[in-house]
Every structure is written in C-alpha cells, then in structure tokens.
Motif scaffolding. Structure first.
Motif, short mmCIF file in Angstrom:
data_model
loop_
_atom_site.label_atom_id
_atom_site.label_comp_id
_atom_site.label_asym_id
_atom_site.label_seq_id
_atom_site.Cartn_x
_atom_site.Cartn_y
_atom_site.Cartn_z
N LEU A 316 0.86 -1.18 0.00
CA LEU A 316 0.00 0.00 0.00
C LEU A 316 0.90 1.24 0.00
O LEU A 316 1.73 1.40 0.89
N SER A 317 0.73 2.09 -1.01
CA SER A 317 1.51 3.32 -1.11
C SER A 317 0.55 4.51 -1.19
O SER A 317 -0.60 4.36 -1.65
N PRO A 318 1.00 5.68 -0.78
CA PRO A 318 0.10 6.86 -0.74
C PRO A 318 -0.52 7.17 -2.10
O PRO A 318 0.19 7.41 -3.08
N HIS A 319 -1.86 7.11 -2.13
CA HIS A 319 -2.65 7.55 -3.29
C HIS A 319 -2.32 6.77 -4.57
O HIS A 319 -2.44 7.29 -5.68
N LEU A 320 -1.92 5.49 -4.40
CA LEU A 320 -1.62 4.65 -5.55
C LEU A 320 -2.38 3.32 -5.44
O LEU A 320 -2.74 2.90 -4.34
N PRO A 321 -2.63 2.65 -6.58
CA PRO A 321 -3.26 1.34 -6.51
C PRO A 321 -2.39 0.37 -5.73
O PRO A 321 -1.17 0.51 -5.66
N ALA A 322 -3.02 -0.64 -5.15
CA ALA A 322 -2.30 -1.62 -4.34
C ALA A 322 -1.33 -2.41 -5.20
O ALA A 322 -1.61 -2.74 -6.36
N TYR A 323 -0.17 -2.71 -4.62
CA TYR A 323 0.86 -3.54 -5.27
C TYR A 323 0.74 -4.95 -4.72
O TYR A 323 0.35 -5.16 -3.57
N GLN A 324 1.09 -5.94 -5.52
CA GLN A 324 1.12 -7.29 -4.99
C GLN A 324 2.28 -8.08 -5.58
O GLN A 324 2.62 -7.95 -6.75
N TYR A 325 2.90 -8.86 -4.72
CA TYR A 325 3.94 -9.80 -5.14
C TYR A 325 3.53 -11.18 -4.63
O TYR A 325 3.32 -11.38 -3.43
N ASP A 326 3.39 -12.14 -5.55
CA ASP A 326 3.02 -13.50 -5.19
C ASP A 326 4.25 -14.39 -5.24
O ASP A 326 4.99 -14.39 -6.24
N LYS A 327 4.48 -15.11 -4.17
CA LYS A 327 5.66 -15.96 -4.07
C LYS A 327 5.75 -16.90 -5.26
O LYS A 327 4.78 -17.56 -5.62
N SER A 328 6.95 -16.98 -5.84
CA SER A 328 7.15 -17.78 -7.04
C SER A 328 7.78 -19.13 -6.76
O SER A 328 7.37 -20.14 -7.31
N HIS A 329 8.80 -19.14 -5.90
CA HIS A 329 9.49 -20.41 -5.61
C HIS A 329 8.87 -21.02 -4.35
O HIS A 329 9.15 -20.60 -3.23
N LEU A 330 8.03 -22.01 -4.56
CA LEU A 330 7.24 -22.59 -3.47
C LEU A 330 7.94 -23.78 -2.84
O LEU A 330 8.77 -24.45 -3.46
N VAL A 331 7.60 -24.06 -1.58
CA VAL A 331 8.17 -25.17 -0.82
C VAL A 331 7.38 -26.44 -1.15
O VAL A 331 6.17 -26.47 -0.97
N PRO A 332 8.06 -27.51 -1.62
CA PRO A 332 7.34 -28.76 -1.90
C PRO A 332 6.62 -29.28 -0.65
O PRO A 332 7.17 -29.25 0.45
N PHE A 333 5.37 -29.72 -0.83
CA PHE A 333 4.49 -30.24 0.21
C PHE A 333 4.00 -29.15 1.16
O PHE A 333 2.86 -29.20 1.61
N GLY A 334 4.81 -28.15 1.47
CA GLY A 334 4.35 -27.08 2.34
C GLY A 334 3.47 -26.08 1.61
O GLY A 334 2.49 -25.58 2.16
N GLU A 335 3.83 -25.78 0.33
CA GLU A 335 3.09 -24.77 -0.43
C GLU A 335 2.61 -25.28 -1.79
O GLU A 335 1.77 -24.64 -2.42
N PHE A 336 3.16 -26.37 -2.26
CA PHE A 336 2.60 -26.98 -3.46
C PHE A 336 2.77 -28.49 -3.38
O PHE A 336 3.67 -28.99 -2.70
N ILE A 337 1.89 -29.20 -4.02
CA ILE A 337 1.90 -30.65 -3.97
C ILE A 337 2.51 -31.19 -5.27
O ILE A 337 1.99 -30.95 -6.35
N PRO A 338 3.64 -31.92 -5.17
CA PRO A 338 4.24 -32.49 -6.38
C PRO A 338 3.27 -33.44 -7.07
O PRO A 338 2.38 -34.01 -6.43
#
Length: 507
Positions: A316-338
């Motif tokens: 969130l920045s002053p008077h600007l649209p919201a920014y987003q960064y989505d995690k790219s390198h995921l943890v096997p089993f913890g964040e993605f299922i092989p």
C-alpha cells in the motif's frame, strides 16, 4: 583377526569418525568465525577419505554419505519441530522424514566426493574436487525445485572467501572452500605448492574486499519492521487470529514511516475474507501519513470458479493502486503438492497446501516519497531467499533499478532452533552478492537490517514481540554476479572437469 575382519573394522571406524566430523562441521557453521573453522575440519575429512584401506567408488560413496549425513542431520533437525511439534506427526515418522531428507541432500555431497577416486591424485585433484562440488551443489539447487540449504557459501560471511560473492556468487565461495581445504590436507606432501595456493588465494580475497560495485543513492529512509511472535499452532484458533490482526494493525498505525513491513502471512486469512474495511483503513493511514506498507497476506488468483491461494506481499503506497507480489518459488508439500501426491491432501483435508505460483518477472515494490525519487525494492518471501541465482536474475532483468532487498518470512514452524540464524546467513549472502542492503521482517525472528556487505546493522531479539525502527540507506548499481549469474563459475568448473577427463584418459 583375519585381514578381511581387520578391513571391515577399519571401514566401520572410518564411517563413524566421518559421521562425527560431519556433525562437527555443521556445528562450526553456527560459530562466530565458522567460515574459518570449517576449513581445517574439511581438511581432516578429506584426509580421512583418502585413508581408505581399499579405495573404490563404493567405499568413497559410503564415506561421503557418512560425513554428509552427520552434517545435514545436525543442521536440519529443526524440520522435526515443524512435523512433530507443530504438525502433530508421529515422532518416528517425523524423525524418519528428517533422516530421508538429510540422506537425499547428502547424496549430492557424496557424489561430488567421488572425484577423489575417479581422478588420479595430482596437483589438480583439489581443483577437480572443487569443480565437482560446484556442479553437484548447482544441481542440488535445481532438481525437484531445489534445496540448496546449508551450503558452505553462507558460512563464508564469517570466513576468508566472502569477497568473491559479489563477483561470482555463492558457488564461487564454495569452490574456494573445497579447493583450499584440500590444499591444507596436502601441505605435508607439497608445502611449497599448497602453501602458495593457500596464502595467495586468501590474500587476494582480502584485497578484493575493498572493491565495491554499488553506491548510496538519495537520503536514508525510515523503516519499521514488525515482529509479532505468534505461535504457529494458533493459526487455526479464531481468537488468536483476531488478536494477531489487532496487533499488526495497531502496530502499523502506531507511528508513520517511509516503509512499514509485516512478516509473511501476518494476516493469515484469504485477502477477500479479511475483516471488513481493514485494507481501506490501512490505505487511508498510508495516504494520510505518506507511509508505504507491506502486508503478509494469503492472496487469491484465478477465475471466480477456480480460485487458488497465493503467498502474497500486499503493498500500500500513498494515493496509488495496491501492489502485490506473489511468491514464485514454493516449498514442496508445504506450499505446493508435487505430481502424484494430491491424494494425500484430499485424504487428510490439508487447508491451503497447494498454492499458485507467482510469475518470475514481477515488478519490484516502489517506495514512494513526496518530492523525492522512488526507491525500488525486490521482494522475497521466506524460502525464496535461498536461491541467489534466481534473485540475481530478477534484479538484472527488472523493469526498474533495484535499490533494496526485502524478505518477509515466518519461521515459527521451526521453534527455538538454528533455522532463523541459518536463513539470516542466507540473507546476508544475498546482500553481499547483489551489493544491496536488505530488510527482514519475521514473525519470531530474526528481524534485522543488513548492509550491502551483508553485515547486520540492527536486529530484534528472537521470540519477542516488538518493532525494529531504523533508517536504511538505499543503493544503486549492479555487481558482476547480478549481471553474469552463475555462468562464470559453472563454466570454469566444467572446463576443469573436461581437462581432468582428458588427463585421465592419457594416463
């Protein structure tokens, strides 16, 4: 005792000794001068490996596995905490899982050590061992999405070879650690050659430490890093989650700053299910106080009928649209299922364990300041801080020049262990490789600010609720490693191995 029994006893003693030395090597990494201390320990390991009564690929592989198992079991035992203490897994199963993971990553060390048997002993042996080590460490960071944790490079923050990191990266540090530790082993047999290699290389590295590639830009920015210290086991407790929301919201709005950062999943609910008006309220605070805010949330991606969750940093920045960064390198089993393991999730109804991946080319977060140039920050979330090559590539190909690194993480999964200190060293190595300062906002620790040389500027105590307030100087410029990545050290290693193979065929 027969000769065969004597050989078996000798091999058993060697295996136990190497297992012990591997554990000592891992423990040394946690010491203040661990990078220096590891060199003679590694030298002793190479010497023990070369003392086998019957040199063979099989015996060498077993020897390599022995020391590597000791190294990784001691270094990765904290995974047991996440599986048993937090996840509730049976102690035997949790212990077995730690052993199997340790055995998997130990296999790379063991395969690299085979060069001691495969190549005939010569003055090139140490270089060929180092080249093999670099190759297998690279593969360890790539295969099955990679797990390059506990390499020798990050310990060099407290060792002699850190100055090579901005030039050629962490793998170059690893190369020098393996090569020079081998030359220490050879001092008794060839003191003139090995001694010259050791003294010249260390002296050259100390001179290289005066060479910088980035420089300060603009005025320092004010920063507030919030450490909530909430137990992972309370994530599914509605009252505890409400307390967590209230703490972070209150801490953010307590005082303005150019940049305010919360840890990974500080708000552990899907973004659309957050309390009504929460984001709007924080956006109004941002507008009113000219504060830039980074929130750790559970994002949502995809169409309305196929929503997938993401591990997200919401800006969130002053008077600007919201920014987003989505995690790219995921943890096997913890964040993605092989592939092939979705039955496990379906059978046990594990919530939010198969996240969507963010794109690799996401833009940096712009820190907006009235009347001043924006500062651009490359964001990593937790585990992504491990992959130096990926971060260097992102910075090199970024649409905007990167001036600062930000890591948002939650290591509450691993309790009171050495995991936070290990990841801090990885963050320090990333700063050193890129020549950029870094900010780390964590749930339980270690929340810290790092200089462009990887040194800790300020930090909060672990397992305490608090806010780290400081000023951080942004930097501009790029290091050779950001431009070239791992290509130079991988090319050198490949060239050495090719020369070794040619020499081997001629003998």
């Amino acid at each position: 005792m027969s000769d065969r029994q004597s050989v078996r006893l000798s091999n058993s003693v060697n295996i136990l000794l190497l297992l012990f030395l591997g554990a000592i090597l891992a423990a040394a990494a946690e010491l203040p001068y661990g990078g220096w201390i590891q060199l003679p320990i590694l030298s002793l390991i190479w010497w023990r490996m070369s003392q086998q009564s019957i040199p063979s690929i099989k015996n060498q592989f077993i020897s390599g596995m022995s020391f590597a198992l000791g190294y990784f079991i001691l270094g990765l035992w904290w995974i047991y905490i996440s599986l048993h203490d937090v996840g509730g897994m049976n102690p035997v199963l949790a212990g077995t899982a730690v052993f199997l993971l340790s055995a998997y990553v130990a296999a790379y060390f063991s395969l690299a050590s085979l060069s001691l048997v495969f190549f005939k002993t010569s003055r090139l042996t140490g270089l060929l061992l180092a080249a093999s080590w670099v190759g297998f460490e690279y593969f360890r960071g790539e295969i099955f999405t990679g797990f390059p944790w506990m390499g020798f490079a990050e310990t060099q923050l407290n060792g002699p070879f850190a100055p090579v990191a901005p030039l050629f990266g962490g793998l170059a540090c690893t190369f020098l650690v393996v090569w020079i530790s081998w030359e220490i082993t050879r001092l008794k047999k060839d003191i003139r050659f090995s001694g010259t290699c050791i003294i010249f290389t260390i002296a050259l590295m100390q001179l290289a430490s005066f060479w910088t590639f980035t420089k300060p830009i603009g005025e320092p920015i004010s920063v507030r890093l919030i450490q909530g210290n909430f137990e992972q086991s309370l994530k599914l407790n509605p009252k505890a989650i409400e307390d967590q929301f209230n703490f972070y919201t209150s801490a953010i709005e307590h005082e303005p700053a150019d940049l305010i950062i919360t840890p990974e999943t500080a708000y552990p609910w899907p973004q659309s299910n957050l309390p009504s008006g929460l984001i709007n309220s924080l956006q109004q605070f941002s507008n009113k106080t000219s504060s830039n805010i980074l929130l750790g949330v559970i994002g949502e991606a995809g169409k309305s009928d196929e929503i997938k969750y993401t591990n997200r940093a919401l800006g969130l920045s002053p008077h600007l649209p919201a920014y987003q960064y989505d995690k790219s390198h995921l943890v096997p089993f913890g964040e993605f299922i092989p592939p092939g393991f979705h039955w496990f999730v379906n059978a046990f109804h594990v919530p939010m364990s198969d996240f969507a991946r963010g794109k690799l080319d996401q833009a940096p977060f712009s820190i907006v300041r009235a009347g001043k140039d924006d500062i651009h920050a490359a964001i990593t979330i937790c585990y992504e801080d491990v992959f130096g090559g990926e971060l260097a590539s992102r910075i090199h190909h970024s649409s905007k020049p990167v001036n600062l690194l930000i890591n948002m993480t939650n290591l509450a999964w691993f309790g009171d262990s050495q995991a936070p200190a290990q990841q801090l060293r990885l963050s320090q190595l990333r700063s050193l490789e890129t020549g950029l300062p870094a900010l780390r906002a964590t749930n339980t620790g270690i929340t810290a600010a790092l200089g462009p040389n990887g040194k800790v500027l300020s930090q909060l105590a672990e397992f305490k609720q608090g806010v780290l307030s400081l000023k951080i100087q942004a930097y501009s410029g790029t290091t050779p490693y950001v431009i070239w990545g791992n290509a130079p050290i991988l090319s050198l290693s490949c060239l050495l191995l090719v020369l070794g193979l040619i020499r081997q065929r001629r003998i």
